[in-house]
Scaffold this motif. Structure first.
Motif, PDB file in Angstrom:
ATOM      1  N   LYS A 120       0.824  -1.216   0.000  1.00 24.23           N
ATOM      2  CA  LYS A 120       0.000   0.000   0.000  1.00 24.23           C
ATOM      3  C   LYS A 120       0.857   1.264   0.000  1.00 24.23           C
ATOM      4  N   ILE A 121       1.942   1.234   0.751  1.00 19.97           N
ATOM      5  CA  ILE A 121       2.811   2.419   0.798  1.00 19.97           C
ATOM      6  C   ILE A 121       3.531   2.615  -0.528  1.00 19.97           C
ATOM      7  N   VAL A 122       4.003   1.529  -1.127  1.00 23.30           N
ATOM      8  CA  VAL A 122       4.673   1.640  -2.428  1.00 23.30           C
ATOM      9  C   VAL A 122       3.689   2.169  -3.476  1.00 23.30           C
ATOM     10  N   GLU A 123       2.445   1.671  -3.451  1.00 22.13           N
ATOM     11  CA  GLU A 123       1.437   2.164  -4.398  1.00 22.13           C
ATOM     12  C   GLU A 123       1.164   3.645  -4.177  1.00 22.13           C
ATOM     13  N   ALA A 124       1.096   4.071  -2.899  1.00 24.18           N
ATOM     14  CA  ALA A 124       0.855   5.488  -2.590  1.00 24.18           C
ATOM     15  C   ALA A 124       2.008   6.354  -3.081  1.00 24.18           C
ATOM     16  N   LEU A 125       3.244   5.885  -2.881  1.00 21.01           N
ATOM     17  CA  LEU A 125       4.428   6.642  -3.336  1.00 21.01           C
ATOM     18  C   LEU A 125       4.426   6.765  -4.853  1.00 21.01           C
ATOM     19  N   PHE A 126       4.060   5.692  -5.541  1.00 21.12           N
ATOM     20  CA  PHE A 126       4.043   5.709  -7.012  1.00 21.12           C
ATOM     21  C   PHE A 126       2.925   6.612  -7.531  1.00 21.12           C
ATOM     22  N   ASN A 127       1.723   6.419  -6.985  1.00 20.06           N
ATOM     23  CA  ASN A 127       0.573   7.181  -7.479  1.00 20.06           C
ATOM     24  C   ASN A 127       0.698   8.675  -7.212  1.00 20.06           C
ATOM     25  N   SER A 128       1.452   9.034  -6.167  1.00 20.12           N
ATOM     26  CA  SER A 128       1.648  10.456  -5.857  1.00 20.12           C
ATOM     27  C   SER A 128       2.671  11.113  -6.778  1.00 20.12           C
ATOM     28  N   GLY A 129       3.450  10.273  -7.470  1.00 19.75           N
ATOM     29  CA  GLY A 129       4.488  10.800  -8.346  1.00 19.75           C
ATOM     30  C   GLY A 129       5.825  11.006  -7.652  1.00 19.75           C
ATOM     31  N   LEU A 130       5.881  10.685  -6.336  1.00 22.47           N
ATOM     32  CA  LEU A 130       7.143  10.872  -5.603  1.00 22.47           C
ATOM     33  C   LEU A 130       8.190   9.833  -6.017  1.00 22.47           C
ATOM     34  N   VAL A 131       7.737   8.639  -6.364  1.00 28.85           N
ATOM     35  CA  VAL A 131       8.665   7.560  -6.718  1.00 28.85           C
ATOM     36  C   VAL A 131       8.236   6.953  -8.046  1.00 28.85           C
ATOM     37  N   LYS A 132       9.077   7.050  -9.038  1.00 28.48           N
ATOM     38  CA  LYS A 132       8.815   6.446 -10.344  1.00 28.48           C
ATOM     39  C   LYS A 132       9.832   5.358 -10.673  1.00 28.48           C
ATOM     40  N   SER A 133      10.825   5.170  -9.785  1.00 22.41           N
ATOM     41  CA  SER A 133      11.814   4.114  -9.952  1.00 22.41           C
ATOM     42  C   SER A 133      12.436   3.828  -8.595  1.00 22.41           C
ATOM     43  N   VAL A 134      13.179   2.742  -8.492  1.00 19.16           N
ATOM     44  CA  VAL A 134      13.832   2.380  -7.237  1.00 19.16           C
ATOM     45  C   VAL A 134      14.762   3.496  -6.759  1.00 19.16           C
ATOM     46  N   VAL A 135      15.463   4.117  -7.680  1.00 21.29           N
ATOM     47  CA  VAL A 135      16.420   5.181  -7.322  1.00 21.29           C
ATOM     48  C   VAL A 135      15.719   6.330  -6.609  1.00 21.29           C
ATOM     49  N   ASP A 136      14.473   6.635  -7.003  1.00 20.05           N
ATOM     50  CA  ASP A 136      13.729   7.760  -6.412  1.00 20.05           C
ATOM     51  C   ASP A 136      13.487   7.583  -4.923  1.00 20.05           C
ATOM     52  N   LEU A 137      13.533   6.338  -4.433  1.00 19.24           N
ATOM     53  CA  LEU A 137      13.329   6.098  -3.000  1.00 19.24           C
ATOM     54  C   LEU A 137      14.312   6.915  -2.157  1.00 19.24           C
ATOM     55  N   PHE A 138      15.525   7.071  -2.676  1.00 18.69           N
ATOM     56  CA  PHE A 138      16.584   7.702  -1.887  1.00 18.69           C
ATOM     57  C   PHE A 138      16.620   9.222  -2.067  1.00 18.69           C
TER      58      PHE A 138
END
Length: 652
Positions: free
Chosen positions: A444-462
């Motif tokens: 759910k958190i990964v989906e929220a991060l993706f849908n918000s546009g904050l994370v579009k790839s693994v690198v964006d996590l950092f």
């Protein structure tokens, strides 16, 4: 045709039949066989006193019995004890070794058919008897003579009982059921039922029409002088009987397990149905000494395959997109209870399998569930189609992002790196326990991060910050900070975890450890030859790795720069010591964690294995050592307690 020519013709026909029905190697055409057969038949009609017992004309089923009489076996046909897993097998071996340590084992398939006992006297088949209660069965000699893989005469002249299983090959079973469907007759549930029913037909012409096959698995009363069962069976096969698809002699647990795994793995490719493997002590003298319990021989056991099959219907075929972009089909089936588990999905592996098996929506299918593995479709019941079935069309676009799919034949791949399914699944895998073990990155958190546009790839996590996370619904200071702390703790992980986290197709935990040990960060520059040279890494894995590195090199280098994974320490070759190059088994409770002891021994050059065999050098045991210790004692393997082990290490 004179008598001499008749005898030669009978001999020639039997040779043709042996090659066709036993060796699957036709020597002539049906036309040539039929012509010679009718010449023999013509001679016999004019010379009834010369009819040979081995003539193929004596097989033809044309008599109808009022019922079968009872007949006693010369020696009892025993049922076997069953074992279902490697633990059960180890227990059985422990019991057996206590009766005799100096033994080996003969392994052969456990056929799924109907047991039959043949009696030959003076080289002529005189009786064919069903198993019955093991002591008395039904006399069905006339039907038995219609089975082409059973010789009517053999070279062996002493009285002998030859035991085996009558089966119907899978392809023949399908033909029989198709014919029964056309005639609006009840269908056979499986080849075993079909074989048993065919064998006991009162009209032997029906038995003759079913193309039954006899596969020997042992002998009853006999005067054979061979000292090993494997040698006796070689002799039986030399008399004109069909050999099994696989058989082997084994020295102990590990070799038996290897044969079992091979047989289980290949069982679908065999012509006949198998439901396990039979293991017998090979030494005849030891068999005699071991004897029998009330129900079973002590020298033999049936190692059953862990599988259950059921018939269901395909309702729909859906698509799943994995972290590598691979699109895989999954069959949604009518809910079916298999061994207490309600199954609603079956794996289809790839699109080639759908084409090869001609799987259609609304098809009736046989599904197989083995252990905890997702069930798979093993057979389509094409004879039950009623016209409502719909052919499945190979997809051309990703079910998630709708972009065009790359068609690689067996595999279809979504190439869109921003496809939601690819990104979300790759991040979830990246954060999982076998990889970087990042707490707080659930679905759910990964989906929220993706849908918000904050994370579009693994690198964006950092690139996440407290401020960015607090913009998400449900994120408060503590939750956001915990996630940032987890991301920070992923830095400095073991290098194999970093490789594993990349989600390279065909590269799992074991392969990641191998690549890490051999190359460290240099894995991205390794050649195919270097990769394949690593123990346990094949060409398919190497090609998958090279393709991944080619496409994602910049991302790998960027993640490596961020995470700074620890390069593996190069282990120096161990100095000479009692454990270097030795095979060691650990068992029982120790004074410190077993993993730590394992690490110590591996640093000394020992190979830690999980099971005891004659090839084991040491068993190191603690409290409650159990069956592995018992087996080691039976096999004469050197056993050391923890104190004795440490004494040897200190002396090195």
């Amino acid at each position: 045709m004179n008598l001499e020519q008749y005898k030669k013709a009978v001999e020639q026909l039997n040779l043709y039949a042996y090659h066709y029905y036993v060796l699957d190697d036709a020597l002539t055409t049906d036309e040539v066989y039929d012509k010679l057969y009718h010449e023999v038949l013509e001679y016999e009609e004019a010379n009834k006193e010369h009819i040979s017992a081995s003539s193929p004309t004596q097989r033809v089923g044309d008599s109808v019995s009022d019922g079968f009489t009872k007949a006693a076996h010369l020696s009892r046909m025993w049922s076997l004890e069953d074992v279902f897993n490697s633990e059960d097998l180890e227990k059985w071996l422990t019991k057996t070794y206590k009766l005799d340590k100096n033994i080996s084992f003969y392994c052969e398939p456990k056929y799924d058919g109907a047991s039959l006992n043949l009696i030959y006297e003076d080289g002529i088949l005189t009786h064919g008897i069903t198993r019955g209660d093991g002591e008395i069965g039904e006399l069905i000699t006339q039907n038995v003579k219609t089975i082409r893989s059973i010789p009517l005469t053999i070279e062996h002249k002493e009285k002998i009982e030859i035991r085996g299983e009558v089966v119907i090959y899978k392809e023949e079973f399908e033909k029989i059921n198709q014919e029964r469907a056309k005639n609006k007759e009840a269908l056979f549930a499986n080849p075993r039922n079909a074989a048993a029913g065919s064998l006991r037909q009162l009209d032997s012409s029906i038995t003759a029409s079913r193309n039954l096959v006899f596969l020997p698995y042992g002998v009853g009363e006999n005067l054979l002088e061979q000292k090993l069962l494997s040698q006796k069976m070689d002799y039986i096969y030399s008399q004109g009987f069909k050999k099994p698809p696989l058989r082997a002699t084994c020295s102990g647990f590990e070799e038996i397990e290897a044969v079992y795994e091979e047989m289980n793995k290949n069982r679908d490719s065999y012509e006949m149905m198998l439901d396990g493997m039979v293991i017998k002590v090979d030494e005849i003298a030891s068999q005699i000494d071991m004897g029998y319990t009330v129900k079973n021989p002590r020298f033999s056991v049936a190692y059953k395959f862990p599988a259950v099959e059921k018939i269901t219907r395909v309702k729909e075929i859906i698509l799943q997109v994995g972290r590598t972009g691979a699109v895989t089909p999954v069959a949604i089936v009518e809910p079916t209870n298999i061994d207490g588990v309600v199954v609603e999905r079956a794996t289809l592996h790839n699109f080639d399998e759908i084409d090869r098996k001609d799987i259609r929506i609304n098809d009736k299918v046989i599904i197989l569930r083995s252990g905890d593995v997702i069930p798979k479709i093993i057979k389509v019941l094409t004879h039950e189609r009623d016209g409502s079935e719909v052919e499945y069309k190979r997809p051309t676009e990703c079910p998630v992002c709708k972009s065009e799919l790359l068609d690689e034949g067996v595999l279809l791949k979504c190439q869109n790196l921003r496809c939601e399914a690819r990104v979300i699944n790759s991040i979830i895998y990246f954060a999982s326990k076998p990889c970087l073990n990042i707490d707080g990155l659930g679905v759910k958190i990964v989906e929220a991060l993706f849908n918000s546009g904050l994370v579009k790839s693994v690198v964006d996590l950092f690139d996440l910050t407290l401020e960015k996370l607090l913009t998400l619904e449900g994120f408060k200071d503590k939750k956001a900070q915990n996630l940032l702390d987890s991301l920070e703790s992923a830095k400095g992980s073991e290098y194999w975890r970093f490789i594993n986290s990349l989600g390279i197709e065909h590269i799992g935990e074991v392969a990641s450890k191998t690549l890490s040990t051999n190359f460290g960060s240099g894995f991205i520059d390794a050649t195919k030859e270097q990769i394949v040279a690593c123990d346990g890494v094949g060409e398919e894995m190497a090609e998958s790795l090279l393709e991944f590195v080619r496409v994602n090199r910049d991302t790998i280098l960027r993640l490596q720069e961020i995470l700074q994974p620890l390069e593996p320490l190069k282990r120096e070759e161990a100095k000479e010591n009692p454990f270097k190059g030795k095979s060691v088994v650990l068992t029982g409770s120790m004074s410190e964690p077993r993993d730590k002891i394992k690490e110590t021994l591996e640093s000394l050059g020992a190979k830690i294995v999980s099971s005891v065999s004659k090839k084991t050098d040491f068993v190191i045991y603690g409290e409650d050592a159990g069956s592995k210790y018992d087996k080691a004692m039976d096999l004469g393997v050197e056993c050391l307690n923890e104190e004795e082990m440490r004494g040897k290490i200190e002396q090195a």
